[in-house]
Design a protein around this motif. Sequence first.
Motif, mmCIF file in Angstrom:
data_model
loop_
_atom_site.group_PDB
_atom_site.id
_atom_site.type_symbol
_atom_site.label_atom_id
_atom_site.label_comp_id
_atom_site.label_asym_id
_atom_site.label_seq_id
_atom_site.Cartn_x
_atom_site.Cartn_y
_atom_site.Cartn_z
ATOM 1 N N LEU A 161 0.812 -1.208 0.000
ATOM 2 C CA LEU A 161 0.000 0.000 0.000
ATOM 3 C C LEU A 161 0.849 1.263 0.000
ATOM 4 N N ASP A 162 1.930 1.254 0.766
ATOM 5 C CA ASP A 162 2.782 2.444 0.817
ATOM 6 C C ASP A 162 3.330 2.783 -0.560
ATOM 7 N N GLU A 163 3.716 1.748 -1.314
ATOM 8 C CA GLU A 163 4.243 1.991 -2.648
ATOM 9 C C GLU A 163 3.155 2.535 -3.567
ATOM 10 N N VAL A 164 1.945 2.018 -3.419
ATOM 11 C CA VAL A 164 0.845 2.481 -4.256
ATOM 12 C C VAL A 164 0.514 3.939 -3.932
ATOM 13 N N LEU A 165 0.479 4.248 -2.632
ATOM 14 C CA LEU A 165 0.154 5.607 -2.224
ATOM 15 C C LEU A 165 1.232 6.593 -2.657
ATOM 16 N N ASP A 166 2.453 6.105 -2.738
ATOM 17 C CA ASP A 166 3.557 6.968 -3.181
ATOM 18 C C ASP A 166 3.358 7.407 -4.623
ATOM 19 N N ARG A 167 2.639 6.608 -5.393
ATOM 20 C CA ARG A 167 2.381 6.931 -6.794
ATOM 21 C C ARG A 167 0.973 7.467 -7.016
ATOM 22 N N VAL A 168 0.208 7.660 -5.925
ATOM 23 C CA VAL A 168 -1.211 7.957 -6.081
ATOM 24 C C VAL A 168 -1.440 9.275 -6.821
ATOM 25 N N LEU A 169 -0.458 10.204 -6.729
ATOM 26 C CA LEU A 169 -0.629 11.488 -7.385
ATOM 27 C C LEU A 169 -0.598 11.369 -8.898
ATOM 28 N N LEU A 170 -0.057 10.259 -9.388
ATOM 29 C CA LEU A 170 0.057 10.070 -10.820
ATOM 30 C C LEU A 170 -0.996 9.112 -11.366
ATOM 31 N N VAL A 171 -1.867 8.657 -10.535
ATOM 32 C CA VAL A 171 -2.834 7.654 -10.959
ATOM 33 C C VAL A 171 -4.048 8.316 -11.610
ATOM 34 N N GLU A 172 -4.494 7.701 -12.656
ATOM 35 C CA GLU A 172 -5.595 8.279 -13.429
ATOM 36 C C GLU A 172 -6.864 8.425 -12.613
ATOM 37 N N ALA A 173 -7.023 7.604 -11.587
ATOM 38 C CA ALA A 173 -8.242 7.651 -10.787
ATOM 39 C C ALA A 173 -8.457 9.006 -10.145
ATOM 40 N N LEU A 174 -7.388 9.743 -9.902
ATOM 41 C CA LEU A 174 -7.516 11.054 -9.271
ATOM 42 C C LEU A 174 -8.375 11.985 -10.118
ATOM 43 N N SER A 175 -8.246 11.882 -11.438
ATOM 44 C CA SER A 175 -9.009 12.765 -12.311
ATOM 45 C C SER A 175 -10.494 12.422 -12.341
ATOM 46 N N ARG A 176 -10.839 11.241 -11.817
ATOM 47 C CA ARG A 176 -12.241 10.816 -11.833
ATOM 48 C C ARG A 176 -12.990 11.198 -10.564
ATOM 49 N N LEU A 177 -12.278 11.772 -9.612
ATOM 50 C CA LEU A 177 -12.931 12.186 -8.372
ATOM 51 C C LEU A 177 -13.826 13.396 -8.625
ATOM 52 N N PRO A 178 -14.855 13.572 -7.810
ATOM 53 C CA PRO A 178 -15.632 14.816 -7.878
ATOM 54 C C PRO A 178 -14.705 16.013 -7.660
ATOM 55 N N GLN A 179 -15.030 17.132 -8.263
ATOM 56 C CA GLN A 179 -14.146 18.299 -8.234
ATOM 57 C C GLN A 179 -13.773 18.717 -6.816
ATOM 58 N N ALA A 180 -14.744 18.737 -5.925
ATOM 59 C CA ALA A 180 -14.476 19.196 -4.556
ATOM 60 C C ALA A 180 -13.459 18.296 -3.862
ATOM 61 N N GLN A 181 -13.614 16.968 -4.009
ATOM 62 C CA GLN A 181 -12.675 16.034 -3.396
ATOM 63 C C GLN A 181 -11.302 16.157 -4.029
ATOM 64 N N ARG A 182 -11.278 16.283 -5.331
ATOM 65 C CA ARG A 182 -10.007 16.391 -6.059
ATOM 66 C C ARG A 182 -9.252 17.644 -5.642
ATOM 67 N N ASP A 183 -9.961 18.771 -5.507
ATOM 68 C CA ASP A 183 -9.314 20.025 -5.125
ATOM 69 C C ASP A 183 -8.710 19.924 -3.731
ATOM 70 N N VAL A 184 -9.428 19.333 -2.818
ATOM 71 C CA VAL A 184 -8.928 19.196 -1.441
ATOM 72 C C VAL A 184 -7.662 18.347 -1.410
ATOM 73 N N LEU A 185 -7.682 17.212 -2.112
ATOM 74 C CA LEU A 185 -6.513 16.339 -2.111
ATOM 75 C C LEU A 185 -5.322 16.992 -2.812
ATOM 76 N N CYS A 186 -5.580 17.714 -3.888
ATOM 77 C CA CYS A 186 -4.485 18.382 -4.593
ATOM 78 C C CYS A 186 -3.826 19.445 -3.722
ATOM 79 N N MET A 187 -4.641 20.202 -2.996
ATOM 80 C CA MET A 187 -4.065 21.213 -2.105
ATOM 81 C C MET A 187 -3.272 20.574 -0.976
ATOM 82 N N ALA A 188 -3.759 19.420 -0.499
ATOM 83 C CA ALA A 188 -3.026 18.738 0.572
ATOM 84 C C ALA A 188 -1.725 18.135 0.067
#
Length: 202
Positions: free
Chosen positions: A129-156
Amino acid sequence: MNTRTRPTTTPVPPVEETRYEEELAQGLVKADEDAFAAIYQRWGALVHTLATRSLGDTHEAEDVTQQVFVGAWRGRHGFRPERGTLGAWLVGITRRKVVDALAARTRRLSLVESAGQDITPARLVQPALDEVLDRVLLVEALSRLPQAQRDVLCMAFYEDLTQAQIAERTGVPLGTVKSHARRGLHRLRTAVGPGAAHDTCV
């Protein structure tokens, strides 16, 4: 008594090579784009290799390599030939950028762990999991999140903002920010796959 001196074992670069490097350095300081292109061609592979060995990740190494040469171009007036060669100067920049990349990786992982510790049952945590989370910023799934959730995670992730800081910046209640973070992380954990895509937060 034998007074013969031992031959030196220190490699001495050919005069032509030293002169060429000096010309490139002068071109860099003068903002000569052709000289800069030659510098990249000459030392780009070395910088990328050093970054890859230190980071263990080709994608991050590519980012660091780009940062090194952008930094060299912007900071070209800081090069001092009397302090060392151009190659040594670039290696020094590479080391600093690698340290920055490692520190940023540690911060991202800490943020993910902190934000997700209340929503992830232990049985869902897999060994890699740690390795997956290390790459989570590059995973396509991030673009599929609702805008509000995506914005919060990007700022964090990218701005290292706390949830309180995100709430202050966006004007969204803190409880809502926490909810977006939890739901977004939960979706990422269930949807993330092995294929990485381009960063969607930039």
